[in-house]
Scaffold this motif. Structure first.
Motif, PDB file in Angstrom:
ATOM      1  N   LEU A 198     -18.528  37.120  47.920  1.00 49.74           N
ATOM      2  CA  LEU A 198     -18.954  37.419  49.284  1.00 49.74           C
ATOM      3  C   LEU A 198     -19.174  38.917  49.486  1.00 49.74           C
ATOM      4  O   LEU A 198     -20.105  39.329  50.188  1.00 49.74           O
ATOM      5  N   THR A 199     -18.335  39.736  48.875  1.00 51.04           N
ATOM      6  CA  THR A 199     -18.488  41.189  49.062  1.00 51.04           C
ATOM      7  C   THR A 199     -19.761  41.723  48.427  1.00 51.04           C
ATOM      8  O   THR A 199     -20.177  42.849  48.724  1.00 51.04           O
ATOM      9  N   ARG A 200     -20.385  40.915  47.573  1.00 53.19           N
ATOM     10  CA  ARG A 200     -21.624  41.347  46.928  1.00 53.19           C
ATOM     11  C   ARG A 200     -22.866  40.840  47.654  1.00 53.19           C
ATOM     12  O   ARG A 200     -23.986  40.984  47.161  1.00 53.19           O
ATOM     13  N   MET A 201     -22.689  40.244  48.827  1.00 57.49           N
ATOM     14  CA  MET A 201     -23.854  39.793  49.592  1.00 57.49           C
ATOM     15  C   MET A 201     -24.729  40.978  49.956  1.00 57.49           C
ATOM     16  O   MET A 201     -24.242  42.074  50.232  1.00 57.49           O
ATOM     17  N   ARG A 202     -26.026  40.748  49.976  1.00 55.06           N
ATOM     18  CA  ARG A 202     -26.988  41.785  50.345  1.00 55.06           C
ATOM     19  C   ARG A 202     -27.450  41.533  51.783  1.00 55.06           C
ATOM     20  O   ARG A 202     -27.888  40.431  52.117  1.00 55.06           O
ATOM     21  N   VAL A 203     -27.330  42.574  52.607  1.00 55.09           N
ATOM     22  CA  VAL A 203     -27.754  42.465  54.004  1.00 55.09           C
ATOM     23  C   VAL A 203     -28.665  43.643  54.328  1.00 55.09           C
ATOM     24  O   VAL A 203     -28.558  44.720  53.728  1.00 55.09           O
ATOM     25  N   PRO A 204     -29.577  43.463  55.277  1.00 55.15           N
ATOM     26  CA  PRO A 204     -30.521  44.546  55.597  1.00 55.15           C
ATOM     27  C   PRO A 204     -29.874  45.659  56.403  1.00 55.15           C
ATOM     28  O   PRO A 204     -28.869  45.447  57.098  1.00 55.15           O
ATOM     29  N   ILE A 205     -30.464  46.844  56.315  1.00 53.68           N
ATOM     30  CA  ILE A 205     -30.043  47.951  57.183  1.00 53.68           C
ATOM     31  C   ILE A 205     -30.571  47.727  58.589  1.00 53.68           C
ATOM     32  O   ILE A 205     -29.893  48.011  59.584  1.00 53.68           O
ATOM     33  N   ALA A 206     -31.798  47.200  58.668  1.00 50.08           N
ATOM     34  CA  ALA A 206     -32.409  46.887  59.960  1.00 50.08           C
ATOM     35  C   ALA A 206     -33.087  45.518  59.873  1.00 50.08           C
ATOM     36  O   ALA A 206     -33.842  45.289  58.934  1.00 50.08           O
ATOM     37  N   PRO A 207     -32.792  44.610  60.812  1.00 55.96           N
ATOM     38  CA  PRO A 207     -31.817  44.762  61.884  1.00 55.96           C
ATOM     39  C   PRO A 207     -30.398  44.870  61.322  1.00 55.96           C
ATOM     40  O   PRO A 207     -30.079  44.243  60.308  1.00 55.96           O
ATOM     41  N   ARG A 208     -29.592  45.696  61.975  1.00 52.95           N
ATOM     42  CA  ARG A 208     -28.251  45.948  61.455  1.00 52.95           C
ATOM     43  C   ARG A 208     -27.481  44.636  61.333  1.00 52.95           C
ATOM     44  O   ARG A 208     -27.407  43.838  62.275  1.00 52.95           O
ATOM     45  N   THR A 209     -26.892  44.441  60.147  1.00 50.93           N
ATOM     46  CA  THR A 209     -26.180  43.208  59.842  1.00 50.93           C
ATOM     47  C   THR A 209     -24.929  43.572  59.056  1.00 50.93           C
ATOM     48  O   THR A 209     -24.990  44.403  58.141  1.00 50.93           O
ATOM     49  N   THR A 210     -23.805  42.979  59.410  1.00 51.62           N
ATOM     50  CA  THR A 210     -22.544  43.309  58.754  1.00 51.62           C
ATOM     51  C   THR A 210     -21.767  42.048  58.416  1.00 51.62           C
ATOM     52  O   THR A 210     -21.996  40.983  58.997  1.00 51.62           O
ATOM     53  N   PHE A 211     -20.845  42.190  57.467  1.00 56.60           N
ATOM     54  CA  PHE A 211     -19.898  41.106  57.191  1.00 56.60           C
ATOM     55  C   PHE A 211     -18.554  41.727  56.847  1.00 56.60           C
ATOM     56  O   PHE A 211     -18.466  42.874  56.404  1.00 56.60           O
ATOM     57  N   ASN A 212     -17.493  40.961  57.060  1.00 54.17           N
ATOM     58  CA  ASN A 212     -16.144  41.458  56.793  1.00 54.17           C
ATOM     59  C   ASN A 212     -15.201  40.297  56.534  1.00 54.17           C
ATOM     60  O   ASN A 212     -15.198  39.314  57.277  1.00 54.17           O
ATOM     61  N   ILE A 213     -14.422  40.411  55.460  1.00 52.36           N
ATOM     62  CA  ILE A 213     -13.309  39.494  55.238  1.00 52.36           C
ATOM     63  C   ILE A 213     -12.096  40.138  55.889  1.00 52.36           C
ATOM     64  O   ILE A 213     -11.548  41.117  55.394  1.00 52.36           O
ATOM     65  N   GLY A 214     -11.705  39.618  57.025  1.00 48.06           N
ATOM     66  CA  GLY A 214     -10.659  40.270  57.811  1.00 48.06           C
ATOM     67  C   GLY A 214      -9.256  39.860  57.438  1.00 48.06           C
ATOM     68  O   GLY A 214      -8.311  40.634  57.600  1.00 48.06           O
ATOM     69  N   ARG A 215      -9.104  38.628  56.909  1.00 46.64           N
ATOM     70  CA  ARG A 215      -7.765  38.147  56.564  1.00 46.64           C
ATOM     71  C   ARG A 215      -7.829  37.299  55.315  1.00 46.64           C
ATOM     72  O   ARG A 215      -8.791  36.541  55.114  1.00 46.64           O
TER      73      ARG A 215
END
Length: 398
Positions: A223-240
């Protein structure tokens, strides 16, 4: 620049709010002293309900989610204006809620004092002002709603809008902090809990048996290697992440929580699909033969929506800030708030703050109480203008 308010009584009420510093500060503290973790807002809701009933407002009620609603009857019933503030906080029921004033810095410290005790205080102070004024142009519904934070997933606001949607023309959502900030674009998010079960065993005698923690670690790394665009801004986080029993036990259970956000719905869904495709790699017969089971549960779904910066409600909020003495920058932005719900359903909505503050979601959260009177002047001005706009009493705030 002409004054946004024509009625002398309303203008007088706005001016009188400048002298309400002590009362507004004490109201914030009273609310903050009632613990209200997400899902456990009942005590605070009961207290708010009693305050609203004492004001003699119409249709005061509290539902099973501990949303508290009241109506200020207007000269017309619809399209109505909704003004809301969420009652829940991120702090556990047993958190020490002691308030610490810093007179030198002009700050008031305490868990949840800004998010969202100050917002709820503004809602109740607004109710008091409206109850003493002539009927507004349209009905104004007031909602102290639950379950905004975290895994509350805007559940309280969903229920409020479900109940009132057929009569609503616009919504004002209140946060305690962020005076000068106007949220008119809803940041969408999807949240998932990924659970892994495996045979497990003893770390020595059962070495080689599938471990839920090991499998989850592989999923997390992918999951940490997912590719997301800079625009539109897109984020992901494993919080727990959590799992396992002891250091010498091959884990039978493990789970993680994943948050995905994007400015664009299409990009959000594409990133969600990318994450689910990674999970599906671990749901194949290869893993099932090792008695590994991977399940995905949706734990959050915050929809997107927006109104343009040129929308009359946004322009009016900017004008009201200036008219009530805000000399700083007006910050138009996208964020994830209770306003997501009405915006996603095509109802014009903005989220605004009533004072400045910082350290949100920390024990040392703070607000500047000296700005509360100005924040209330801003709120009353904007509320009355919005009711007039909905009632057809003028379309331009400036």
């Amino acid at each position: 620049m002409h004054h946004m308010l024509k009625e002398p009584a309303v203008r007088a009420a706005v001016e009188a709010l400048a002298r309400r510093l002590d009362a507004l500060t004490q109201l914030c503290i009273q609310i903050q002293q009632i613990p209200a973790p997400t899902g456990q807002e009942e005590g605070r809701a009961i207290w708010i309900e009693a305050r609203l009933r004492a004001l003699g407002l119409a249709d005061v009620s509290r539902d099973e989610l501990h949303n508290v609603l009241a109506r200020v009857p207007g000269r017309a019933a619809r399209p109505a204006l909704l003004v809301s503030a969420h009652t829940d906080t991120v702090f556990a029921m047993d958190t020490d809620l002691t308030v610490h004033p810093d007179l030198q810095a002009g700050r008031l410290y305490g868990p949840g004092i800004g998010d969202n005790s100050a917002g709820v205080a503004a809602l109740l102070a607004l109710a008091q002002e409206l109850a003493a004024l002539p009927p507004p142009p349209v009905d104004i519904w007031l909602a102290a709603n639950s379950s905004e934070e975290g895994l509350g997933d805007l559940r309280g606001m969903r229920a409020v809008v479900d109940r009132l949607q057929d009569r609503l023309g616009a919504c004002l959502v209140l946060e305690g902090m962020g005076l000068g900030r106007i949220v008119h674009r809803a940041l969408g998010s999807r949240r998932f809990r990924i659970r892994v079960t495996a045979p497990g065993g003893h770390s020595w005698s059962d070495f080689g048996a599938a471990s839920a923690v090991h499998v989850l670690a592989h999923i997390a790394a992918d999951l940490t290697r997912m590719r997301v665009p800079i625009a539109p801004r897109t984020t992901f986080n494993i919080g727990r992440m959590a799992g396992g029993t002891s250091v010498n036990t091959i884990a039978q259970h493990a789970a993680l929580e994943l948050d995905i956000r994007s400015e664009a719905t299409v990009t959000l869904e594409a990133t969600v699909e990318q994450a689910l495709e990674i999970v599906r790699r671990y749901q194949t017969p290869r893993w099932q033969r090792r008695q590994v089971q991977v399940a995905v549960e949706t734990i959050g779904d915050r929809p997107t929506g927006e109104i343009p910066a040129e929308h009359p409600l946004v322009v009016a909020a900017t004008q009201a800030l200036r008219q009530t003495g805000h000399g700083g920058r007006v910050d138009l932005r996208m964020s994830s708030t209770d306003a997501n719900i009405p915006l996603s359903r095509g109802i014009p909505a903005i989220c605004v703050g009533v004072t400045e503050g910082g350290n949100a979601h920390r024990l040392e959260e703070w607000i500047d109480p000296a700005l509360l009177p100005r924040g209330m002047q801003y709120l009353l001005t904007l509320t009355w203008w919005a009711a007039g706009w909905l009632g057809g009493e003028g379309t331009s705030p400036g």
